[in-house]
Design a protein around this motif. Structure first.
Motif, PDB file in Angstrom:
ATOM      1  N   THR A   7       0.826  -1.194   0.000  1.00 28.00           N
ATOM      2  CA  THR A   7       0.000   0.000   0.000  1.00 28.00           C
ATOM      3  C   THR A   7       0.867   1.253   0.000  1.00 28.00           C
ATOM      4  O   THR A   7       1.915   1.275   0.645  1.00 28.00           O
ATOM      5  CB  THR A   7      -0.899   0.015   1.256  1.00 28.00           C
ATOM      6  OG1 THR A   7      -1.613  -1.213   1.316  1.00 28.00           O
ATOM      7  CG2 THR A   7      -1.875   1.162   1.255  1.00 28.00           C
ATOM      8  N   CYS A   8       0.403   2.287  -0.689  1.00 28.61           N
ATOM      9  CA  CYS A   8       1.101   3.577  -0.657  1.00 28.61           C
ATOM     10  C   CYS A   8       0.908   4.222   0.720  1.00 28.61           C
ATOM     11  O   CYS A   8       0.149   3.724   1.548  1.00 28.61           O
ATOM     12  CB  CYS A   8       0.592   4.484  -1.773  1.00 28.61           C
ATOM     13  SG  CYS A   8      -1.101   5.076  -1.536  1.00 28.61           S
ATOM     14  N   SER A   9       1.554   5.353   0.934  1.00 21.39           N
ATOM     15  CA  SER A   9       1.478   6.032   2.234  1.00 21.39           C
ATOM     16  C   SER A   9       0.068   6.456   2.617  1.00 21.39           C
ATOM     17  O   SER A   9      -0.326   6.345   3.776  1.00 21.39           O
ATOM     18  CB  SER A   9       2.380   7.265   2.242  1.00 21.39           C
ATOM     19  OG  SER A   9       3.726   6.886   2.189  1.00 21.39           O
ATOM     20  N   CYS A  10      -0.712   6.932   1.650  1.00 16.76           N
ATOM     21  CA  CYS A  10      -2.054   7.424   1.980  1.00 16.76           C
ATOM     22  C   CYS A  10      -3.138   6.359   1.858  1.00 16.76           C
ATOM     23  O   CYS A  10      -4.265   6.568   2.285  1.00 16.76           O
ATOM     24  CB  CYS A  10      -2.397   8.639   1.124  1.00 16.76           C
ATOM     25  SG  CYS A  10      -2.745   8.279  -0.614  1.00 16.76           S
ATOM     26  N   ARG A  14      -3.075   0.444  -4.040  1.00 19.80           N
ATOM     27  CA  ARG A  14      -2.671  -0.840  -3.445  1.00 19.80           C
ATOM     28  C   ARG A  14      -2.447  -1.844  -4.555  1.00 19.80           C
ATOM     29  O   ARG A  14      -3.045  -1.755  -5.624  1.00 19.80           O
ATOM     30  CB  ARG A  14      -3.767  -1.376  -2.510  1.00 19.80           C
ATOM     31  CG  ARG A  14      -4.121  -0.482  -1.378  1.00 19.80           C
ATOM     32  CD  ARG A  14      -5.163  -1.071  -0.421  1.00 19.80           C
ATOM     33  NE  ARG A  14      -6.251  -1.847  -1.000  1.00 19.80           N
ATOM     34  CZ  ARG A  14      -7.380  -1.354  -1.489  1.00 19.80           C
ATOM     35  NH1 ARG A  14      -7.582  -0.061  -1.519  1.00 19.80           N
ATOM     36  NH2 ARG A  14      -8.325  -2.147  -1.959  1.00 19.80           N
ATOM     37  N   CYS A  74       1.610   6.702  -6.639  1.00 19.33           N
ATOM     38  CA  CYS A  74       0.336   7.248  -6.173  1.00 19.33           C
ATOM     39  C   CYS A  74       0.318   8.737  -6.509  1.00 19.33           C
ATOM     40  O   CYS A  74       1.234   9.467  -6.127  1.00 19.33           O
ATOM     41  CB  CYS A  74       0.177   7.047  -4.670  1.00 19.33           C
ATOM     42  SG  CYS A  74      -1.303   7.857  -4.016  1.00 19.33           S
ATOM     43  N   CYS A  77       0.004  10.796  -2.756  1.00 19.86           N
ATOM     44  CA  CYS A  77       1.119  10.883  -1.806  1.00 19.86           C
ATOM     45  C   CYS A  77       2.492  10.711  -2.453  1.00 19.86           C
ATOM     46  O   CYS A  77       3.509  10.975  -1.825  1.00 19.86           O
ATOM     47  CB  CYS A  77       0.950   9.881  -0.673  1.00 19.86           C
ATOM     48  SG  CYS A  77       1.081   8.143  -1.183  1.00 19.86           S
ATOM     49  N   THR A  79       4.028   7.915  -3.453  1.00 21.08           N
ATOM     50  CA  THR A  79       4.720   6.645  -3.213  1.00 21.08           C
ATOM     51  C   THR A  79       4.920   5.884  -4.517  1.00 21.08           C
ATOM     52  O   THR A  79       3.988   5.721  -5.299  1.00 21.08           O
ATOM     53  CB  THR A  79       3.906   5.763  -2.242  1.00 21.08           C
ATOM     54  OG1 THR A  79       3.757   6.455  -1.004  1.00 21.08           O
ATOM     55  CG2 THR A  79       4.584   4.418  -2.006  1.00 21.08           C
ATOM     56  N   ALA A  99       6.621  -1.202   1.051  1.00 23.25           N
ATOM     57  CA  ALA A  99       5.185  -0.957   0.970  1.00 23.25           C
ATOM     58  C   ALA A  99       4.358  -2.101   1.559  1.00 23.25           C
ATOM     59  O   ALA A  99       3.165  -1.934   1.799  1.00 23.25           O
ATOM     60  CB  ALA A  99       4.777  -0.707  -0.481  1.00 23.25           C
ATOM     61  N   ALA A 101       5.112  -3.203   4.515  1.00 24.13           N
ATOM     62  CA  ALA A 101       5.166  -2.893   5.950  1.00 24.13           C
ATOM     63  C   ALA A 101       5.202  -4.183   6.774  1.00 24.13           C
ATOM     64  O   ALA A 101       4.422  -4.375   7.697  1.00 24.13           O
ATOM     65  CB  ALA A 101       4.008  -1.987   6.363  1.00 24.13           C
TER      66      ALA A 101
END
Length: 135
Positions: A7-10, A14, A74, A77, A79, A99, A101
């Protein structure tokens, strides 16, 4: 089969992939350093099919050996989430490891463009090192 979602930061963009990575690698080339804003890119390759959710902005870069890589970012954000090689979109995708995490994500097996690796970056002991692009 295990699925993973990066997933991107915001959260707007995905990608869902299936199974274990085909490979995990680090790239120290200057293009990846600039693209990521870090001293290397950590990437995991996954076999198709994969599912993308959200909207992506694209950037195409030509590699040193002529291959064209389509990077997806993205637009909210910024990413850089994943990329494909033109002509191979239906077979595999490269996803930014961070990404996911997931601190338990498998370590890299390969490190490319070692000639441009920052001297203070230490690699896992079993990593195969290539001075440039082995492809």
């Amino acid at each position: 089969m295990r699925s993973r979602t990066a997933t991107c930061s915001c959260g707007q963009l995905r990608i869902e992939v299936q199974g274990e990575p085909l490979g995990v690698g680090l790239c120290h080339c200057f293009a990846c350093q600039r693209r990521t804003g870090s001293v290397f890119a950590a990437l995991a390759g996954f076999a198709a099919p994969y599912k993308v959710f959200g909207t992506a902005t694209e950037y195409v870069r030509v590699g040193d050996k002529g291959a064209k890589f389509r990077f997806r970012f993205c637009p909210v954000c910024g990413t850089n989430l994943f990329h494909t090689e033109e002509g191979r979109e239906d077979s595999s995708v490269g996803v930014a490891v961070g990404a996911f995490a997931d601190p338990s994500f498998p370590p890299p097996q390969d490190s490319v463009y070692d000639c441009r690796r920052h001297s203070w970056v230490q690699l896992p002991p079993e990593t195969t090192i290539y001075e440039t692009d082995p492809a």
